[in-house]
Design a protein around this motif. Sequence first.
Motif, PDB file in Angstrom:
ATOM      1  N   ARG A   1     -17.774 -31.377   1.738  1.00  0.00           N
ATOM      2  CA  ARG A   1     -19.001 -30.568   1.837  1.00  0.00           C
ATOM      3  C   ARG A   1     -20.220 -31.459   1.658  1.00  0.00           C
ATOM      4  O   ARG A   1     -20.294 -32.231   0.701  1.00  0.00           O
ATOM      5  CB  ARG A   1     -19.001 -29.473   0.773  1.00  0.00           C
ATOM      6  CG  ARG A   1     -20.240 -28.601   0.804  1.00  0.00           C
ATOM      7  CD  ARG A   1     -20.175 -27.527  -0.284  1.00  0.00           C
ATOM      8  NE  ARG A   1     -21.393 -26.766  -0.340  1.00  0.00           N
ATOM      9  CZ  ARG A   1     -21.644 -25.686   0.387  1.00  0.00           C
ATOM     10  NH1 ARG A   1     -20.744 -25.235   1.224  1.00  0.00           N
ATOM     11  NH2 ARG A   1     -22.793 -25.054   0.271  1.00  0.00           N
ATOM     12  N   VAL A   2     -21.181 -31.324   2.577  1.00  0.00           N
ATOM     13  CA  VAL A   2     -22.455 -32.035   2.493  1.00  0.00           C
ATOM     14  C   VAL A   2     -23.439 -31.089   1.810  1.00  0.00           C
ATOM     15  O   VAL A   2     -23.768 -30.027   2.355  1.00  0.00           O
ATOM     16  CB  VAL A   2     -22.973 -32.447   3.885  1.00  0.00           C
ATOM     17  CG1 VAL A   2     -24.305 -33.186   3.771  1.00  0.00           C
ATOM     18  CG2 VAL A   2     -21.929 -33.304   4.611  1.00  0.00           C
ATOM     19  N   THR A   3     -23.870 -31.449   0.612  1.00  0.00           N
ATOM     20  CA  THR A   3     -24.696 -30.554  -0.211  1.00  0.00           C
ATOM     21  C   THR A   3     -25.958 -30.099   0.494  1.00  0.00           C
ATOM     22  O   THR A   3     -26.262 -28.913   0.516  1.00  0.00           O
ATOM     23  CB  THR A   3     -25.070 -31.254  -1.533  1.00  0.00           C
ATOM     24  OG1 THR A   3     -23.874 -31.642  -2.194  1.00  0.00           O
ATOM     25  CG2 THR A   3     -25.859 -30.338  -2.440  1.00  0.00           C
ATOM     26  N   GLN A   4     -26.724 -31.016   1.087  1.00  0.00           N
ATOM     27  CA  GLN A   4     -28.026 -30.658   1.646  1.00  0.00           C
ATOM     28  C   GLN A   4     -27.947 -29.680   2.813  1.00  0.00           C
ATOM     29  O   GLN A   4     -28.826 -28.848   2.977  1.00  0.00           O
ATOM     30  CB  GLN A   4     -28.794 -31.905   2.103  1.00  0.00           C
ATOM     31  CG  GLN A   4     -29.260 -32.766   0.961  1.00  0.00           C
ATOM     32  CD  GLN A   4     -28.346 -33.958   0.758  1.00  0.00           C
ATOM     33  OE1 GLN A   4     -27.141 -33.889   0.948  1.00  0.00           O
ATOM     34  NE2 GLN A   4     -28.911 -35.076   0.336  1.00  0.00           N
ATOM     35  N   THR A   5     -26.906 -29.777   3.636  1.00  0.00           N
ATOM     36  CA  THR A   5     -26.813 -28.923   4.821  1.00  0.00           C
ATOM     37  C   THR A   5     -25.838 -27.774   4.655  1.00  0.00           C
ATOM     38  O   THR A   5     -25.853 -26.832   5.438  1.00  0.00           O
ATOM     39  CB  THR A   5     -26.349 -29.743   6.042  1.00  0.00           C
ATOM     40  OG1 THR A   5     -25.034 -30.235   5.807  1.00  0.00           O
ATOM     41  CG2 THR A   5     -27.316 -30.875   6.346  1.00  0.00           C
ATOM     42  N   GLY A   6     -24.940 -27.869   3.661  1.00  0.00           N
ATOM     43  CA  GLY A   6     -23.910 -26.860   3.494  1.00  0.00           C
ATOM     44  C   GLY A   6     -22.759 -27.042   4.470  1.00  0.00           C
ATOM     45  O   GLY A   6     -21.809 -26.264   4.465  1.00  0.00           O
ATOM     46  N   GLU A   7     -22.823 -28.053   5.313  1.00  0.00           N
ATOM     47  CA  GLU A   7     -21.766 -28.322   6.289  1.00  0.00           C
ATOM     48  C   GLU A   7     -20.474 -28.661   5.563  1.00  0.00           C
ATOM     49  O   GLU A   7     -20.476 -29.403   4.596  1.00  0.00           O
ATOM     50  CB  GLU A   7     -22.185 -29.496   7.178  1.00  0.00           C
ATOM     51  CG  GLU A   7     -21.226 -29.805   8.287  1.00  0.00           C
ATOM     52  CD  GLU A   7     -21.281 -28.822   9.442  1.00  0.00           C
ATOM     53  OE1 GLU A   7     -20.223 -28.572  10.030  1.00  0.00           O
ATOM     54  OE2 GLU A   7     -22.361 -28.310   9.754  1.00  0.00           O
ATOM     55  N   GLU A   8     -19.367 -28.090   6.025  1.00  0.00           N
ATOM     56  CA  GLU A   8     -18.046 -28.378   5.459  1.00  0.00           C
ATOM     57  C   GLU A   8     -17.100 -28.714   6.595  1.00  0.00           C
ATOM     58  O   GLU A   8     -17.224 -28.170   7.694  1.00  0.00           O
ATOM     59  CB  GLU A   8     -17.500 -27.163   4.710  1.00  0.00           C
ATOM     60  CG  GLU A   8     -18.266 -26.840   3.457  1.00  0.00           C
ATOM     61  CD  GLU A   8     -17.607 -25.729   2.656  1.00  0.00           C
ATOM     62  OE1 GLU A   8     -16.370 -25.602   2.695  1.00  0.00           O
ATOM     63  OE2 GLU A   8     -18.339 -24.997   1.982  1.00  0.00           O
ATOM     64  N   PHE A   9     -16.178 -29.614   6.318  1.00  0.00           N
ATOM     65  CA  PHE A   9     -15.179 -29.957   7.321  1.00  0.00           C
ATOM     66  C   PHE A   9     -13.932 -30.506   6.645  1.00  0.00           C
ATOM     67  O   PHE A   9     -14.021 -31.096   5.582  1.00  0.00           O
ATOM     68  CB  PHE A   9     -15.732 -30.976   8.333  1.00  0.00           C
ATOM     69  CG  PHE A   9     -16.234 -32.256   7.725  1.00  0.00           C
ATOM     70  CD1 PHE A   9     -15.400 -33.361   7.595  1.00  0.00           C
ATOM     71  CD2 PHE A   9     -17.541 -32.373   7.282  1.00  0.00           C
ATOM     72  CE1 PHE A   9     -15.858 -34.550   7.039  1.00  0.00           C
ATOM     73  CE2 PHE A   9     -18.015 -33.555   6.728  1.00  0.00           C
ATOM     74  CZ  PHE A   9     -17.162 -34.647   6.605  1.00  0.00           C
ATOM     75  N   PRO A  10     -12.757 -30.291   7.271  1.00  0.00           N
ATOM     76  CA  PRO A  10     -11.534 -30.885   6.740  1.00  0.00           C
ATOM     77  C   PRO A  10     -11.463 -32.343   7.173  1.00  0.00           C
ATOM     78  O   PRO A  10     -11.783 -32.673   8.316  1.00  0.00           O
ATOM     79  CB  PRO A  10     -10.424 -30.062   7.390  1.00  0.00           C
ATOM     80  CG  PRO A  10     -11.024 -29.552   8.653  1.00  0.00           C
ATOM     81  CD  PRO A  10     -12.497 -29.404   8.394  1.00  0.00           C
ATOM     82  N   CYS A  11     -11.088 -33.209   6.260  1.00  0.00           N
ATOM     83  CA  CYS A  11     -11.008 -34.641   6.552  1.00  0.00           C
ATOM     84  C   CYS A  11      -9.637 -35.146   6.117  1.00  0.00           C
ATOM     85  O   CYS A  11      -9.192 -34.854   5.007  1.00  0.00           O
ATOM     86  CB  CYS A  11     -12.117 -35.385   5.802  1.00  0.00           C
ATOM     87  SG  CYS A  11     -12.233 -37.138   6.180  1.00  0.00           S
TER      88      CYS A  11
END
Length: 122
Positions: free
Chosen positions: A11-21
């Motif tokens: 999760r990228v805090t500033q954008t809220g973007e989440e992705f499985p890695c």
Amino acid sequence: MFDFRPKVNVRVTQTGEEFPCATTESLLNGMLRLGRKGIPVGCVNGGCGVCKVRIVEGTVTALGPVSRAHVSAEEEAEGCTLACRVAPTTPVRLDVIGKFEKPFSRGYAQAATPQPTPSPQP
């Protein structure tokens, strides 16, 4: 083609973007593979420092050395790294830092308010 590698959430805090890695790929490649955004992309191999992040939660493992030109030993001790040089071992929450932090802290851009057109002088 199916990807059966073990994955964890990022999760990228500033954008809220989440992705499985995948636990075997860099944070940056995991984001790029899915066409996601959030971490700035530069050279993708540790030479430019554009993808500098701070790991706020979770753990990562090094995929290669991190250049001291971009991440000092003190910064590294505080959780800073390059997203292209580390893979997640547990779910991760990160902050984008460095020169790309400012656009996130300002919030969304606002549309310019139209200014009245001055009337012609006689």
